[in-house]
Design a protein around this motif. Structure first.
Motif, PDB file in Angstrom:
ATOM      1  N   ASP A  59     -17.655  13.371  -7.108  1.00 44.95           N
ATOM      2  CA  ASP A  59     -18.160  13.553  -5.739  1.00 44.95           C
ATOM      3  C   ASP A  59     -17.868  12.336  -4.883  1.00 44.95           C
ATOM      4  O   ASP A  59     -17.797  12.441  -3.662  1.00 44.95           O
ATOM      5  N   ASP A  60     -17.762  11.185  -5.508  1.00 43.66           N
ATOM      6  CA  ASP A  60     -17.606   9.978  -4.696  1.00 43.66           C
ATOM      7  C   ASP A  60     -16.540   9.012  -5.200  1.00 43.66           C
ATOM      8  O   ASP A  60     -16.452   7.891  -4.738  1.00 43.66           O
ATOM      9  N   GLY A  61     -15.709   9.455  -6.142  1.00 43.46           N
ATOM     10  CA  GLY A  61     -14.577   8.647  -6.580  1.00 43.46           C
ATOM     11  C   GLY A  61     -13.278   9.337  -6.177  1.00 43.46           C
ATOM     12  O   GLY A  61     -13.097  10.519  -6.471  1.00 43.46           O
ATOM     13  N   PHE A  62     -12.402   8.622  -5.502  1.00 44.79           N
ATOM     14  CA  PHE A  62     -11.198   9.252  -4.950  1.00 44.79           C
ATOM     15  C   PHE A  62      -9.967   8.369  -5.123  1.00 44.79           C
ATOM     16  O   PHE A  62     -10.057   7.144  -5.116  1.00 44.79           O
ATOM     17  N   HIS A  63      -8.802   9.028  -5.246  1.00 44.84           N
ATOM     18  CA  HIS A  63      -7.518   8.325  -5.119  1.00 44.84           C
ATOM     19  C   HIS A  63      -7.110   8.261  -3.648  1.00 44.84           C
ATOM     20  O   HIS A  63      -6.553   7.275  -3.191  1.00 44.84           O
ATOM     21  N   TYR A  64      -7.345   9.354  -2.961  1.00 46.78           N
ATOM     22  CA  TYR A  64      -7.101   9.415  -1.520  1.00 46.78           C
ATOM     23  C   TYR A  64      -8.316  10.057  -0.859  1.00 46.78           C
ATOM     24  O   TYR A  64      -8.838  11.058  -1.365  1.00 46.78           O
ATOM     25  N   ARG A  65      -8.768   9.501   0.260  1.00 44.35           N
ATOM     26  CA  ARG A  65      -9.709  10.202   1.142  1.00 44.35           C
ATOM     27  C   ARG A  65      -9.306   9.801   2.553  1.00 44.35           C
ATOM     28  O   ARG A  65      -9.713   8.759   3.049  1.00 44.35           O
ATOM     29  N   GLU A  66      -8.476  10.622   3.165  1.00 40.00           N
ATOM     30  CA  GLU A  66      -7.734  10.220   4.354  1.00 40.00           C
ATOM     31  C   GLU A  66      -8.032  11.123   5.540  1.00 40.00           C
ATOM     32  O   GLU A  66      -8.427  12.279   5.377  1.00 40.00           O
ATOM     33  N   ASP A  67      -7.784  10.574   6.716  1.00 39.52           N
ATOM     34  CA  ASP A  67      -7.734  11.396   7.918  1.00 39.52           C
ATOM     35  C   ASP A  67      -6.373  11.161   8.572  1.00 39.52           C
ATOM     36  O   ASP A  67      -5.528  10.443   8.030  1.00 39.52           O
ATOM     37  N   LEU A  68      -6.158  11.770   9.744  1.00 45.40           N
ATOM     38  CA  LEU A  68      -4.825  11.682  10.349  1.00 45.40           C
ATOM     39  C   LEU A  68      -4.446  10.230  10.648  1.00 45.40           C
ATOM     40  O   LEU A  68      -3.292   9.834  10.468  1.00 45.40           O
ATOM     41  N   GLY A  69      -5.437   9.440  11.057  1.00 44.26           N
ATOM     42  CA  GLY A  69      -5.149   8.045  11.393  1.00 44.26           C
ATOM     43  C   GLY A  69      -4.688   7.236  10.197  1.00 44.26           C
ATOM     44  O   GLY A  69      -3.707   6.490  10.278  1.00 44.26           O
ATOM     45  N   THR A  70      -5.377   7.392   9.077  1.00 38.57           N
ATOM     46  CA  THR A  70      -4.972   6.608   7.902  1.00 38.57           C
ATOM     47  C   THR A  70      -3.643   7.129   7.343  1.00 38.57           C
ATOM     48  O   THR A  70      -2.824   6.351   6.866  1.00 38.57           O
ATOM     49  N   LEU A  71      -3.423   8.435   7.434  1.00 38.59           N
ATOM     50  CA  LEU A  71      -2.139   8.976   6.968  1.00 38.59           C
ATOM     51  C   LEU A  71      -0.999   8.461   7.847  1.00 38.59           C
ATOM     52  O   LEU A  71       0.067   8.096   7.350  1.00 38.59           O
ATOM     53  N   ARG A  72      -1.227   8.414   9.153  1.00 40.85           N
ATOM     54  CA  ARG A  72      -0.195   7.912  10.072  1.00 40.85           C
ATOM     55  C   ARG A  72       0.129   6.450   9.773  1.00 40.85           C
ATOM     56  O   ARG A  72       1.292   6.043   9.803  1.00 40.85           O
ATOM     57  N   THR A  73      -0.912   5.662   9.481  1.00 40.34           N
ATOM     58  CA  THR A  73      -0.671   4.247   9.168  1.00 40.34           C
ATOM     59  C   THR A  73       0.190   4.130   7.917  1.00 40.34           C
ATOM     60  O   THR A  73       1.106   3.307   7.849  1.00 40.34           O
ATOM     61  N   ARG A  74      -0.081   4.982   6.917  1.00 43.57           N
ATOM     62  CA  ARG A  74       0.723   4.951   5.695  1.00 43.57           C
ATOM     63  C   ARG A  74       2.184   5.295   5.994  1.00 43.57           C
ATOM     64  O   ARG A  74       3.098   4.660   5.459  1.00 43.57           O
ATOM     65  N   VAL A  75       2.386   6.312   6.821  1.00 41.29           N
ATOM     66  CA  VAL A  75       3.766   6.722   7.132  1.00 41.29           C
ATOM     67  C   VAL A  75       4.483   5.606   7.895  1.00 41.29           C
ATOM     68  O   VAL A  75       5.645   5.287   7.614  1.00 41.29           O
ATOM     69  N   LYS A  76       3.787   4.991   8.826  1.00 41.55           N
ATOM     70  CA  LYS A  76       4.403   3.876   9.568  1.00 41.55           C
ATOM     71  C   LYS A  76       4.801   2.751   8.618  1.00 41.55           C
ATOM     72  O   LYS A  76       5.807   2.086   8.797  1.00 41.55           O
ATOM     73  N   ARG A  77       3.983   2.540   7.609  1.00 41.20           N
ATOM     74  CA  ARG A  77       4.291   1.473   6.652  1.00 41.20           C
ATOM     75  C   ARG A  77       5.554   1.805   5.850  1.00 41.20           C
ATOM     76  O   ARG A  77       6.404   0.942   5.623  1.00 41.20           O
ATOM     77  N   PHE A  78       5.657   3.076   5.460  1.00 39.06           N
ATOM     78  CA  PHE A  78       6.840   3.462   4.679  1.00 39.06           C
ATOM     79  C   PHE A  78       8.129   3.329   5.488  1.00 39.06           C
ATOM     80  O   PHE A  78       9.220   3.288   4.928  1.00 39.06           O
ATOM     81  N   ASP A  79       8.011   3.312   6.816  1.00 38.32           N
ATOM     82  CA  ASP A  79       9.202   3.150   7.656  1.00 38.32           C
ATOM     83  C   ASP A  79       9.834   1.774   7.481  1.00 38.32           C
ATOM     84  O   ASP A  79      10.980   1.567   7.871  1.00 38.32           O
ATOM     85  N   ARG A  80       9.080   0.844   6.946  1.00 34.22           N
ATOM     86  CA  ARG A  80       9.530  -0.548   6.947  1.00 34.22           C
ATOM     87  C   ARG A  80      10.279  -0.900   5.664  1.00 34.22           C
ATOM     88  O   ARG A  80       9.883  -0.479   4.593  1.00 34.22           O
ATOM     89  N   GLU A  81      11.291  -1.705   5.818  1.00 33.83           N
ATOM     90  CA  GLU A  81      12.101  -2.043   4.639  1.00 33.83           C
ATOM     91  C   GLU A  81      11.315  -2.891   3.641  1.00 33.83           C
ATOM     92  O   GLU A  81      11.650  -2.957   2.476  1.00 33.83           O
ATOM     93  N   TYR A  82      10.255  -3.557   4.135  1.00 30.85           N
ATOM     94  CA  TYR A  82       9.466  -4.397   3.239  1.00 30.85           C
ATOM     95  C   TYR A  82       8.374  -3.629   2.487  1.00 30.85           C
ATOM     96  O   TYR A  82       7.586  -4.242   1.784  1.00 30.85           O
ATOM     97  N   ALA A  83       8.324  -2.322   2.684  1.00 33.19           N
ATOM     98  CA  ALA A  83       7.353  -1.528   1.914  1.00 33.19           C
ATOM     99  C   ALA A  83       7.956  -1.278   0.540  1.00 33.19           C
ATOM    100  O   ALA A  83       8.547  -0.237   0.257  1.00 33.19           O
ATOM    101  N   TRP A  84       7.807  -2.276  -0.328  1.00 30.36           N
ATOM    102  CA  TRP A  84       8.547  -2.305  -1.597  1.00 30.36           C
ATOM    103  C   TRP A  84       8.246  -1.126  -2.485  1.00 30.36           C
ATOM    104  O   TRP A  84       9.084  -0.720  -3.292  1.00 30.36           O
ATOM    105  N   ALA A  85       7.055  -0.574  -2.381  1.00 27.58           N
ATOM    106  CA  ALA A  85       6.695   0.564  -3.229  1.00 27.58           C
ATOM    107  C   ALA A  85       7.663   1.729  -3.015  1.00 27.58           C
ATOM    108  O   ALA A  85       7.879   2.538  -3.913  1.00 27.58           O
TER     109      ALA A  85
END
Lengths: 168, 457
Positions: A59-85
């Motif tokens: 009920d309260d342990g998660f790998h992801y618990r996201e909304d549009l804002g946090t998902l957008r931030t993740r996508v913006k991060r992946f745009d960058r060449e330094y996002a080594w993951a």
């Protein structure tokens, strides 16, 4: 052709298209498939004894618990060449199957499907497999479906992956 | 200094490699081989994980009698359980009959543990309370002698439960020593202390357990490179970051064998990560409270494999606010190049539900298996073990460099005299003394010395 059969085909079409965007790294196109109030969750699965009254899904342990804002931030991060993951990018292939229309209302459909996600990355033959069941709510917005809710129920309690630098 | 080579093999012997680590204070280097070597891994299980205090869990994970969770110390399975009398037990998960593990689930609530092999049954204190057909087949068996074994030493600090597999090792209090001054900044700043949210997230990475542990002592240098994408997006606000001009840095080395880094806003009373009204002077000294309210970033490692991190972060800088949380980490060795990461998020017990949820979401969104700050760490750590275990790497005696800021490498100042906390303290986050402390403790454990520097100098 029955309405329900046609509805399932429409849901499948949405899910396959969505999988294509994710597998092809078209993450901005993927964001366009989400409603403004999207809820995206991957609860942690817990190994419990048979017969336990508690849910296997936390009920309260998660790998992801996201909304549009946090998902957008993740996508913006992946745009960058330094996002080594994701540099070099993961090679992913999503197999979406066993699509079941569970409930319908005027503008929403609750859909279950199975997900098998293969991931290989870099200079190695190693691969990650993430398998689980999706519980989605698709909403009709201006005549086409968008994803309003997703809960992914993974089949592993201990993830065999160095990171989840991708969406399920 | 060169590596001693044994006569039958061109590869360095484990004993020589270990000995080389003992010179880290002079050389600033260690042989990379310790990050992927079968023999050293085996010796670590026998020496490091059997003779030091290892984190088991947090008391808030098992609040009710009968609550239990399966945990590991090195490769040994244990049951972390609150017994019927309310006491916390750490029991070896091995039936006294034929030895199989008696716990099937990773956590739950129970009034007894029943072995699946022949149904020998134990209560939550570990006492043997049931032997099927005892009066027919085991008439002489004295059940009192067959309780589950307990970890030789179990103790807790501010809710964190540790166990030690040696009865001879110093107490937990001695083991943590002066380092509790820094643990308290993160565990005792709010009335009621901290509590765990959810279950620990677990995943496995293809690297050595020491990589995460050494990084978390305070490798601020990597933040600028590995986490550049997260910094550029203000997930960690740049003015608070290691390169930011506004923050005051401190590296704490040689603190009872443990080490950490802190960064705080000297010119502000309150840095904004936790709700301001949650801070209390009940359990902290004036100096500690002053520092706790100003912290923007801190990481540390209690040797061997417990780390913590507290940072003011934001997984959505356009729509959310900077939020602090406490991340507790366990780097469980599974093999020389396989580590199971255990990740807990803790929040102040007395905070509002709204804050607790926001803190948890900030924690998993930045520092967990999907954490947009930390996923990049796991992308690079695998490579360390790969090269460390390679034939050529061993043949040439590849060394890992921990010389940053040490000696004449930089102008870093030792500020121990003016800093209120214990340990050997440097006024910078760009020096490798925190990691040298970690490997120094590793060397002591691997050579059979207790970690407490009081008796090992």
């Amino acid at each position: 052709m029955s309405d329900r059969f046609e509805l399932r085909l429409q849901c499948e079409e949405f899910l396959y298209r969505e999988a294509e965007f994710l597998d092809d790294g078209r993450l901005h196109d993927w964001l366009e498939l989400l409603t403004d109030d999207v809820e995206y969750r991957v609860p942690r699965r817990v190994t419990r004894e048979r017969g336990s009254e508690e849910s296997e899904f936390s009920d309260d342990g998660f790998h992801y618990r996201e909304d549009l804002g946090t998902l957008r931030t993740r996508v913006k991060r992946f745009d960058r060449e330094y996002a080594w993951a994701e540099n070099p990018p993961s090679r992913t292939r999503r197999f979406v199957s066993n699509v079941r229309v569970e409930e319908t209302s005027d503008d929403e459909v609750r859909v279950k499907s199975n997900l098998l996600l293969y991931r290989n990355q870099g200079d190695t033959t190693d691969s990650d497999l993430l398998v689980g069941e999706r519980h989605d709510t698709l909403r009709r917005v201006d005549g086409s479906f968008k994803l309003a809710q997703r809960e992914v129920q993974l089949d592993q309690t201990i993830l065999d992956t160095r990171n989840l630098s991708f969406f399920l | 200094m060169g590596i001693e080579r044994n006569t039958t093999n061109s590869m360095p012997a484990a004993a020589d490699v270990i000995e080389q680590v003992g010179s880290i204070k002079e050389t600033g280097t260690i042989p990379s081989q310790i990050h992927n070597d079968d023999e050293i891994h085996q010796l670590e299980l026998e020496r490091v994980f059997s003779d030091t205090w290892v984190l088991v869990g947090h008391e808030s994970e098992i609040p009710e009698p009968g609550d239990y969770a399966k945990r590991y110390i090195g490769d040994s399975p244990f049951i972390f359980v609150r017994d019927d009398t309310g006491e916390v037990q750490v029991l070896f998960d091995s039936c006294q009959h034929r030895g199989t593990t008696v716990v099937r689930a990773e956590q739950g609530n129970t009034s007894y543990f029943r072995c699946p092999y022949h149904n020998w049954t134990y209560d939550t204190t570990g006492e043997l309370v049931g032997v099927p057909h005892k009066e027919e087949f085991f008439k002489e068996l004295d059940t009192c002698e067959y309780a589950l074994d307990s970890a030789p030493q179990v103790d807790s600090y501010r809710g964190l439960v540790f166990a030690c597999l040696s009865a001879d090792a110093p107490s937990l209090e001695e083991y943590l020593g002066d380092f509790t001054w820094y643990l308290d900044l993160h565990l005792q700043f709010a009335d009621g202390g901290m509590e765990v949210v959810g279950e620990p997230i677990r995943w496995e990475i293809d690297t050595n357990w020491k990589i995460g542990a050494d990084n978390f002592t305070g490798d601020s240098y990597h933040t600028l490179a590995t986490h550049k994408s997260a910094m550029d997006l203000d997930i960690f606000p740049p003015e608070l970051s290691a390169a930011g001009a506004e923050r005051t840095p401190a590296d704490i080395t040689e603190c009872s064998g443990h080490s950490c880094m802190l960064a705080y806003l000297e010119n502000q009373e309150y840095a904004g990560g936790y709700p301001e009204d949650i801070f209390t002077d009940t359990h902290l000294s004036d100096d500690q409270l002053r520092l706790a309210k100003r912290l923007v970033s801190s990481v540390g490692t209690v040797f061997p494999n417990m780390s913590f991190l507290q940072m003011n972060l934001n997984p959505d800088p356009e729509n959310r606010e900077v939020t602090a949380f406490l991340n507790v980490r366990k780097w469980q060795p599974v093999g020389p190049k396989k580590t199971q990461v255990w990740n807990w998020i803790l929040v102040p017990r007395g905070a509002s539900e709204e804050f607790k949820q926001r803190a948890y979401d900030t924690g998993i969104g930045t520092f967990s298996v999907a954490g947009n700050f930390e996923v990049d760490d796991f992308a690079v750590w695998d490579g360390i073990a790969e090269a460390a275990g390679s034939t050529f790497g061993k043949k040439i005696g590849r060394e890992s460099n921990f010389q940053m800021g040490v000696g004449d490498m930089s102008d870093s100042d030792e500020i121990s005299d003016e800093f209120p906390g214990p340990g050997e303290v440097y006024g910078t986050n760009f020096e490798d003394g925190t990691m040298q402390t970690f490997y120094q403790s590793w060397y002591r454990a691997m050579t059979g010395q207790h970690i407490d520097p009081e008796d090992s100098q």
